[in-house]
Design a protein around this motif. Structure first.
Motif, PDB file in Angstrom:
ATOM      1  N   PRO A  23       0.581  -1.158   0.075  1.00  0.00           N
ATOM      2  CA  PRO A  23      -0.847  -0.196  -0.014  1.00  0.00           C
ATOM      3  C   PRO A  23       0.737   0.985   0.080  1.00  0.00           C
ATOM      4  N   ALA A  24       2.199   1.320   0.264  1.00  0.00           N
ATOM      5  CA  ALA A  24       2.727   1.947   0.639  1.00  0.00           C
ATOM      6  C   ALA A  24       3.236   2.962  -1.179  1.00  0.00           C
ATOM      7  N   LYS A  25       3.756   1.534  -2.225  1.00  0.00           N
ATOM      8  CA  LYS A  25       3.992   1.460  -3.344  1.00  0.00           C
ATOM      9  C   LYS A  25       2.855   1.761  -4.387  1.00  0.00           C
ATOM     10  N   PRO A  26       2.153   2.148  -4.730  1.00  0.00           N
ATOM     11  CA  PRO A  26       0.670   2.456  -5.096  1.00  0.00           C
ATOM     12  C   PRO A  26       1.610   1.674  -6.799  1.00  0.00           C
ATOM     13  N   GLU A  27       2.537   1.487  -6.721  1.00  0.00           N
ATOM     14  CA  GLU A  27       2.728   1.824  -8.140  1.00  0.00           C
ATOM     15  C   GLU A  27       2.549  -0.082  -8.588  1.00  0.00           C
ATOM     16  N   THR A  28       2.647  -0.744  -7.131  1.00  0.00           N
ATOM     17  CA  THR A  28       2.466  -1.955  -7.455  1.00  0.00           C
ATOM     18  C   THR A  28       1.431  -2.156  -7.484  1.00  0.00           C
ATOM     19  N   LEU A  29      -0.101  -1.506  -6.547  1.00  0.00           N
ATOM     20  CA  LEU A  29      -1.571  -1.444  -7.073  1.00  0.00           C
ATOM     21  C   LEU A  29      -1.629  -1.138  -8.664  1.00  0.00           C
TER      22      LEU A  29
END
Lengths: 563, 432
Positions: B374-380
């Protein structure tokens, strides 16, 4: 085929044929009448359909006019002319108006043909209805294929226009033309109406046929007469097919009734024919059967029989003629017997005269020679020769008289079980010396005896005498150069057969016919009694004797005796 | 606490709502709520259940977790051990005090259902949850009504207590005088379920009727978008589904069918939840859709939409119309078993990663939860992109809940800013 059967078939056939013809004609007339009625009912229904079409069309037009005059439409028209027109406001407007006016279809369409609101397919807003721009406010009612979310439907459509700014607001609406529409038509028993959309694939064959070539078609099946009527839209495009089905069950039941009645009448005709044939036969064939039995009696030898004359019709006349005929037959027979007796006596006298005259003449000459030589030295010699001759001729006379005596005193047969083969062999042995006597033409004897020959009940002495006569005849018939004597025995069906064949000159058919007549002979010195004796013996044994012969091919005598 | 709320509400009323500001808060009265949904039990009663049963934490309007029955919490580094300090002086509706021991049974059942083995230790007002694996989304789960605390069915710690319950039909609530945050202004609330009548004080309304309600001087309130309408395919060719995705025009659906209340969904998660949904935005490409269809032999598709759902039906019919433009035959049907299914997926959590995992599970696709941070929106974003590129799902529109609010209801809009997927009725009041 008996006379009774002929009468039965004639009566039954005539009645059944008549019933069949009547039933056929009635059935054809009924069918034609029903076809005429079906056509009238179809025409009436189609007329009612068009009437309902016009009425519903007028209703649709009235309701569409009400919508066009409503405040909501006026508001939309005003809103359309503004630059901030929001179609979302009118998403359900068409549905609301359609519900209020009981319309199945309603579309509000902008000046450019864009659907603003659609009652039948609310999601269709924003799409174009180009056909409206060309049709305008025509005031007419027409059929139209309406696209729906779940397919297509047939609609009775009208169009109205309302001025909106510089353009027009189109209002297209109508009602669904379906089975419910048809329910409003008057219900007629036996008449069914269905409506098929022309764009539906699954349709009856007749509908498919009209789909391919739009024209009114009628097909008749055993169950119904079906008429398909094409219904077209504004541009003459086929949109629907009205199917009018006239049930033929009433006709079928009527035909069935006619057939049943015909069957019953036919059955009654058969029974009637049966009764009539029995009655007619008893009336007509009874005297004929009696006459037939009298005829059989006549053929059985009872010539004095008489038929009962029970009527004055043709059959009665036939009986009278029969009686006259038998009377004449008896008279003729009596005359024949009389004539035959006379003839027989004459023949007997002629034979006796002939037979006796031959020895009498030498006797007369011999006695005259003896008288002339009485005082001559040669008397002794003449006397010796004359007495020898006289004795010989007297023997000859005795033989002739003996033969006539034998024929006259033929006794009744003493039946006993005997072997015919054995008799044949014994008799042929007696002729052995005669056949092989020097100076006689050579005769070859062939015995063809069935070793399994059945024993017969017969008088062996009389059978021997008959066989001797047949063998003597055969030997007499042999040509001067000799020939073949064949004796054959064989089993027949419940009988035994004895054949005596020669290879002589044979007999003509006329000779064969008269051969067994007493005193008839083909020989120069025969008495004509030999074969008559044979026939007498065979007849006394309840047997038969026949002769088969052709000139130049010898003759065969066959005796058949019961086992 | 009640005075605290009073002051807050008075201030907010003055600043935000001239209408409400003109009306002083008052105690008493009955609020009538008409909802089209129906539930068999109070615990499962969607936005109503939190009025009766509360959770340890809740999600505010900024999608942040904030205390509710738990006042504070700590976790270890690997997120296996969680310690919650429970709010003191809280009582259940039957008068029993709320403590760690009374929270264990309902919490244990809910957490075991979700995570399997869990060890809960209760001591006074302290509750320790020990898992055998890291549970990064525990707080999101504890904010869900699924993990609400109750002693027995219908007996919780919420601002209202149940006085009568007719399953799937009617729920009657009364103000809980001993509520830890202060007694609600309302004396009672009557909730009629399974009704589509646009009557009462508060009622949910279909999008198509929002304009009509407006004309009747009733306020319309829309929640943040909380539900996704999407098409799901189990066995349609991916190329066909791609063509279908390209041809769907979401603007008419949002502007007309949803009356501008919804948001076009180009991604699976709404913008407020993911923060990157705008990256998926695209326009219909009819030309490309036709090119794809021309290369394929496309069999007619049947689109099953939820039965008795008028909005879903309209969307399905619009999709069918759009598809027809590209030569794809789509037949909408309310019967299940279509080659394409229209689904309505309500958001269940305010955690984007959890929602993506849930959607992947519903699609039967690999769960990439371990790679989501969640801290890295790019993974989402990558995970959601992968879900969309599989051409198994086509997001169409994100929907809010829309309510009609009668003029006698005050402070509604402010009260609902407490967030979450619930109706907040404890801080509203009604005219007599």
């Amino acid at each position: 085929m008996s006379f009774r059967t002929k009468i039965f078939l004639s009566i039954t056939g005539t009645v059944v044929f008549a019933v069949w013809i009547v039933a056929g004609v009635v059935s054809a007339l009924v069918t034609k009448s029903f076809e005429r009625r079906d056509a009238q009912r179809t025409a009436t229904l189609v007329s009612q359909f068009h009437g309902e079409f016009d009425r519903r069309g007028a209703e649709v037009a009235r309701r569409l006019d009400a919508i066009a005059d409503s405040d909501e439409i006026a508001r939309i028209a005003v809103d359309l002319s503004s630059s901030q027109f929001d179609p979302g406001k009118y998403l359900e407007q068409a549905q609301t108006l359609a519900r209020e006016q009981s319309l199945d279809f309603l579309e509000l369409v902008g000046p450019d043909g864009t659907i603003i609101s659609s009652a039948e397919w609310s999601a269709r807003f924003g799409y174009k209805e180009g056909w409206l721009l060309q049709s305008g406010d025509s005031k007419s009612i027409f059929l139209k294929r309406e696209e729906l979310a779940d397919g297509a439907a047939l609609g009775l459509i009208a169009v109205r226009t309302v001025r909106a700014g510089n353009g027009q607001l189109y209002i297209a609406g109508g009602q669904r033309l379906d089975e419910q529409f048809l329910d409003t038509l008057p219900q007629v028993e036996g008449l069914r109406v269905r409506l098929y959309n022309a764009f539906e694939a699954a349709s009856p064959p007749l509908v498919r046929e009209v789909q391919q070539q739009p024209r009114e078609l009628t097909r008749t099946t055993p169950d119904a007469a079906i008429t398909a009527i094409p219904l077209s839209g504004r541009d003459n495009q086929l949109l629907a097919i009205l199917l009018v089905e006239n049930s033929r069950s009433e006709l079928a039941s009527l035909k069935k009734y006619i057939q049943g009645t015909a069957f019953l009448v036919g059955t009654a005709a058969v029974l009637l024919g049966l009764l009539l044939s029995f009655w007619t036969a008893s009336r007509v064939t009874k005297p004929l059967r009696e006459l037939t039995s009298r005829v059989r009696e006549v053929t059985g030898g009872k010539w004095d029989t008489r038929a009962t004359v029970g009527s004055s019709d043709e059959v009665g006349q036939l009986a009278r003629d029969f009686n006259r005929m038998t009377e004449q037959l008896v008279e003729h027979r009596d005359r024949m017997i009389q004539a035959e007796r006379v003839a027989a006596w004459r023949e007997l006298a002629r034979r006796l005269a002939h037979e006796l005259k031959n020895p009498l003449f030498p006797l007369q000459i011999t006695i005259e020679n003896l008288q002339r030589a009485r005082n001559t030295p040669q008397f002794e010699e003449v006397f010796r020769e004359s007495t020898t001759t006289l004795l010989a001729e007297l023997d000859n006379l005795k033989t002739i008289v003996g033969r006539f005596s034998d024929f006259a005193k033929m006794p009744a047969p003493q039946l006993e079980q005997m072997d015919l083969n054995q008799v044949v062999q014994e008799v042929i042995r007696l002729f052995d010396a005669q056949i092989h006597a020097p100076g006689r033409p050579p005769v070859e004897v062939t015995l063809d005896l069935d070793q399994n020959l059945a024993l017969i009940q017969a008088d062996s002495e009389q059978i021997r005498r008959a066989l001797r006569n047949l063998i003597l005849n055969a030997l007499d018939a042999m040509p001067p150069a000799g020939g073949t004597l064949t004796i054959r025995t064989q089993n027949l069906d419940g009988k035994v057969a004895l054949d005596v064949s020669d290879s002589g000159a044979g007999l003509t058919p006329e000779e064969c016919e008269r051969l067994f007549t007493p005193y008839y002979t083909t020989k120069q010195h025969g008495t004509g009694l030999g074969l008559a004796i044979v026939q007498s013996v065979v007849s006394d044994h309840k047997g038969t004797i026949t002769v088969h012969s052709e000139p130049g091919k010898g003759a065969t005598f066959r005796i058949e005796l019961k086992v | 606490m009640r005075l605290h709320a009073w002051a807050w509400l008075a201030l907010s009323s003055l600043l935000l709502s001239p209408l409400d500001g003109a009306t002083l808060p008052r105690y008493g009265g009955t609020l009538t709520v008409e909802l089209s949904s129906a539930w068999n039990s109070v615990e499962s009663a969607g936005p109503i259940a939190p009025l009766v049963m509360e959770t340890l934490v809740r999600v505010n309007e900024k999608a942040e977790i904030e205390p509710l029955l738990a006042t504070a919490w700590q976790r270890d580094a690997d997120r296996k051990r969680w310690r919650f300090s429970l709010r003191p002086k809280v009582f259940f509706h039957d008068g029993e005090p709320f403590n760690a021991a009374s929270a264990v049974p309902s919490l244990m059942a809910a957490l075991k259902k979700k995570y399997g083995d869990v060890n809960i230790t209760a001591g006074g007002q302290a509750l320790v949850l020990q898992f055998d694996r890291p549970i990064p989304d525990l707080l999101t789960e504890l904010a869900s009504p699924r993990t609400a605390i109750f002693r027995s069915p219908s007996i919780g710690t919420g601002p209202f207590r149940v006085t009568a319950w007719e399953p799937s039909h009617k729920l009657t609530l009364a103000a809980f005088d001993d509520y830890w945050a202060g007694r609600p202004f309302l004396d009672s609330v009557t909730v009629n379920l399974g009704t589509t009548r646009a009557v009462g004080d508060v009622f949910d309304i279909p999008f198509s009727q929002t304009r009509r309600v407006l004309s009747e001087r009733t306020r319309i309130w829309s929640s943040p978008v909380r539900e996704l309408i999407a098409l799901v395919s189990d066995n349609v060719q991916p190329e066909v589904f791609e063509a279908l995705a390209l041809v769907i025009d979401r603007a008419p659906i949002v502007n007309v069918l949803a009356q501008r209340k919804a948001e076009a969904a180009h991604g699976l998660l709404p913008q407020w939840l993911s923060g990157y949904a705008f990256l998926f935005t695209n326009s219909p490409d009819l030309t490309r859709a036709k090119q794809i269809v021309s290369r394929l032999r496309v069999a007619p598709l049947t689109l099953s939409y939820p039965a008795n759902d008028g909005f879903a039906r309209s969307v399905a019919e619009r999709v069918a119309l759009n598809a027809r433009d590209a030569g794809i035959v789509v037949q909408p049907t309310p019967n299940p078993g279509g080659t394409v299914r229209m689904v309505r997926w309500p958001l269940e959590s305010t955690d984007a990663a959890s929602e993506l995992s849930r959607i992947a599970a519903m699609l039967g696709m690999p769960d990439r939860a371990n790679s989501l941070n969640p801290a890295k929106p790019e993974t989402l974003y990558e995970a959601e992109r992968a879900l969309l590129d599989a051409h198994r799902v086509i997001p169409i529109v994100h929907l809010p809940e829309v309510y009609g609010i009668a003029p006698r209801v005050h402070n509604w809009e402010t009260a609902q800013k407490n967030g979450g997927f619930v109706l907040h009725l404890d801080n509203i009041w009604v005219d007599p």
